[in-house]
Design an enzyme around this catalytic site. Structure first.
Site, PDB file in Angstrom:
ATOM      1  N   ASP A 157       0.834  -1.198   0.000  1.00 22.83           N
ATOM      2  CA  ASP A 157       0.000   0.000   0.000  1.00 22.83           C
ATOM      3  C   ASP A 157       0.872   1.253   0.000  1.00 22.83           C
ATOM      4  O   ASP A 157       2.037   1.212   0.380  1.00 22.83           O
ATOM      5  CB  ASP A 157      -0.928   0.021   1.225  1.00 22.83           C
ATOM      6  CG  ASP A 157      -0.167  -0.021   2.543  1.00 22.83           C
ATOM      7  OD1 ASP A 157       0.802  -0.792   2.646  1.00 22.83           O
ATOM      8  OD2 ASP A 157      -0.541   0.714   3.488  1.00 22.83           O
ATOM      9  N   GLU A 158       0.280   2.349  -0.429  1.00 22.27           N
ATOM     10  CA  GLU A 158       0.886   3.676  -0.337  1.00 22.27           C
ATOM     11  C   GLU A 158       2.355   3.692  -0.785  1.00 22.27           C
ATOM     12  O   GLU A 158       3.245   4.120  -0.046  1.00 22.27           O
ATOM     13  CB  GLU A 158       0.752   4.196   1.102  1.00 22.27           C
ATOM     14  CG  GLU A 158      -0.710   4.352   1.508  1.00 22.27           C
ATOM     15  CD  GLU A 158      -0.916   4.817   2.929  1.00 22.27           C
ATOM     16  OE1 GLU A 158      -0.016   4.612   3.771  1.00 22.27           O
ATOM     17  OE2 GLU A 158      -1.993   5.388   3.226  1.00 22.27           O
ATOM     18  N   VAL A 159       2.560   3.244  -2.002  1.00 18.94           N
ATOM     19  CA  VAL A 159       3.930   3.228  -2.553  1.00 18.94           C
ATOM     20  C   VAL A 159       4.218   4.619  -3.126  1.00 18.94           C
ATOM     21  O   VAL A 159       4.220   4.845  -4.334  1.00 18.94           O
ATOM     22  CB  VAL A 159       4.086   2.128  -3.631  1.00 18.94           C
ATOM     23  CG1 VAL A 159       5.553   2.000  -4.031  1.00 18.94           C
ATOM     24  CG2 VAL A 159       3.570   0.794  -3.105  1.00 18.94           C
TER      25      VAL A 159
END
Length: 473
Positions: free
Chosen positions: A148-150
């Protein structure tokens, strides 16, 4: 109570990158989780996992030992809790990439959050982490690979070069790495199914998702923690994933840790509404499409942020949310079941509880944290910022100049000393209570953030009073 939940698996998320509990406390709460309706755990170890060899420096001083990991798994099995370990393999890799030995694998040199997907050593590192994790979790069915949230993907030099090609996009860079990690899990551990957070997939076109083959490799976990979750939007998103070939997926709610980066108390109503919305989403899904729901309990927003609500503080919220999922609503019967199960005489859903009690494991922590938040801090603030004698006759200017009308000593000093004594007593009691559940670093951090500033302000005022008295004698 017969369960009417559309979710076969209900996972309690343990976010161990902040305030990791001692195993002795987990032994107390696992049976509680089960009795409330949970049948699984999503364990995000981060630096609490006992990595070895070249990965040893990833572990914190208080990391669980291999024998403690086995004990956790045995406890989970004893209480019918399916364990799914989580290892971040793309974004949120701060606990790895902050170390100099691995800093060369950052996507952006200055930022330790995302790994560079173009370096061969990146995949080797991730594979080594996965191998060590699964060596201590030999019987699992699912393995969560994060993703997530790269943030800042595509901003590294190698990514920029790749993106100059017309057919390469940031979305394809993401999918390429995710597929590589998932393929490694599937090929090396055929009995294990990878799970990944879905946020980086949401805005990718159906055509690109299908073309990548990701639907044959992972089960997405669709997360949203807000109370006014857009049900129609989520139904459309889940239909998109289904049409792209994902045969199963998960959803993720939150029972704590999603309402403020430094939140110390949990607003139960916020999280109940989130679960009620997820129930609406689930009601429209085909049978067996949803594997389950993960009730996340974030302890930090990321590796470097402060602690939010401690696990014992969030247990009443977890209990109400699990029972809401079990019963399909948050009725008075649900509230009564929770109160009975937790030994609580009072349960407020729509407001923070200023008066609280309980007999569940860790309830003393909730009682003391509530007292600190609602009574102690408010009393100190009232005294220092609104007491007419303090603001009128012992202002910062007065304190600097050591000026004080002698009669005002009798109006200020007794209250200051009383509040300081109360604060120190509560701090000592809280420290002793936290020591039963947490390691030293967690206790120091929580007190530093939530107690020391209050005590320090009082102590400074008392010190200044002493200086004035000395100068006047």
């Amino acid at each position: 109570m017969t369960s009417s939940s559309p979710f076969e698996l209900k996972l309690v998320h343990l976010d161990l990158k902040g305030a990791p509990p001692k195993v002795s406390y987990l032994a107390e709460v696992f049976p509680l989780f089960h009795s409330l309706g949970a049948n699984g755990l999503l364990i995000e170890y981060e630096d609490m996992f006992p990595y070895e060899g070249k990965l040893k420096e990833l572990t914190t001083q208080y990391a669980y030992s291999p024998s403690e990991i086995k004990e956790i798994l045995n406890l989970a099995k004893l209480h019918n809790l399916e364990v799914i370990p989580l290892v971040q393999t793309f974004g949120h890799m701060e606990f790895v990439l902050k170390h100099e030995a691995f800093s060369h694998l950052r996507e952006v040199k200055m930022f330790p959050n995302g790994i560079n997907p173009h370096k061969k050593d990146s995949l080797k590192l991730i594979q080594a982490m996965i191998d060590q994790m699964l060596a201590l979790h030999p019987d699992i069915k699912w393995f969560h690979i994060g993703a997530d949230e790269v943030y800042y993907l595509g901003e590294g030099e190698e990514s920029k070069q790749q993106l100059q090609q017309e057919t390469v996009t940031v979305e394809k860079l993401f999918l390429s790495h995710l597929c590589a990690v998932a393929s490694y899990v599937v090929s090396s551990y055929p009995a294990v199914t990878p799970v990944a957070w879905d946020d980086m997939l949401r805005n990718i076109s159906a055509e690109t998702l299908i073309e990548s083959g990701i639907a044959q490799l992972v089960e997405p976990m669709v997360w949203d923690y807000v109370p006014d979750l857009d049900v129609d939007n989520k139904r459309i998103l889940l239909e998109k994933y289904r049409n792209c070939g994902f045969s199963k997926l998960w959803v993720a709610s939150a029972f704590k840790g999603a309402t403020g980066v430094n939140q110390s108390l949990t607003h139960i109503g916020h999280h109940v509404e989130n679960h009620l919305q997820w129930l609406k989403v689930a009601s429209s899904q085909p049978t067996d499409f949803l594997q389950g729901i993960a009730l996340t309990g974030w302890q930090r927003y990321d590796h470097f942020s402060v602690l939010c609500e401690l696990l014992p503080v969030g247990i009443p919220s977890l209990a109400v949310c699990l029972q809401t999922l079990e019963n399909g609503c948050c009725s008075e019967e649900v509230k009564d079941t929770v109160k009975k199960g937790l030994g609580m005489s009072n349960l407020e859903i729509d407001t923070f509880m200023s008066e609280v009690s309980g007999t569940f494991p860790g309830s003393e922590v909730l009682v003391l944290v509530t007292h600190v938040t609602f009574s102690l801090k408010m009393a100190v603030d009232e005294f220092l910022e609104r007491n007419r004698y303090v603001i009128g006759w012992f202002s910062p200017y007065h304190r600097k100049q050591k000026i004080l009308h002698p009669i005002m000593i009798h109006h200020i000093q007794p209250t200051a000393l009383s509040l300081l004594s109360q604060s120190n007593a509560v701090m000592q009691e809280l420290q002793a209570t936290l020591e039963q559940i947490y390691y030293t670093d967690t206790i120091e951090e929580w007190l530093e953030e939530n107690m020391y500033p209050t005590v320090h302000r009082l102590q400074l005022l008392v010190n200044d009073l002493d200086k004035v008295l000395s100068s006047q004698s």
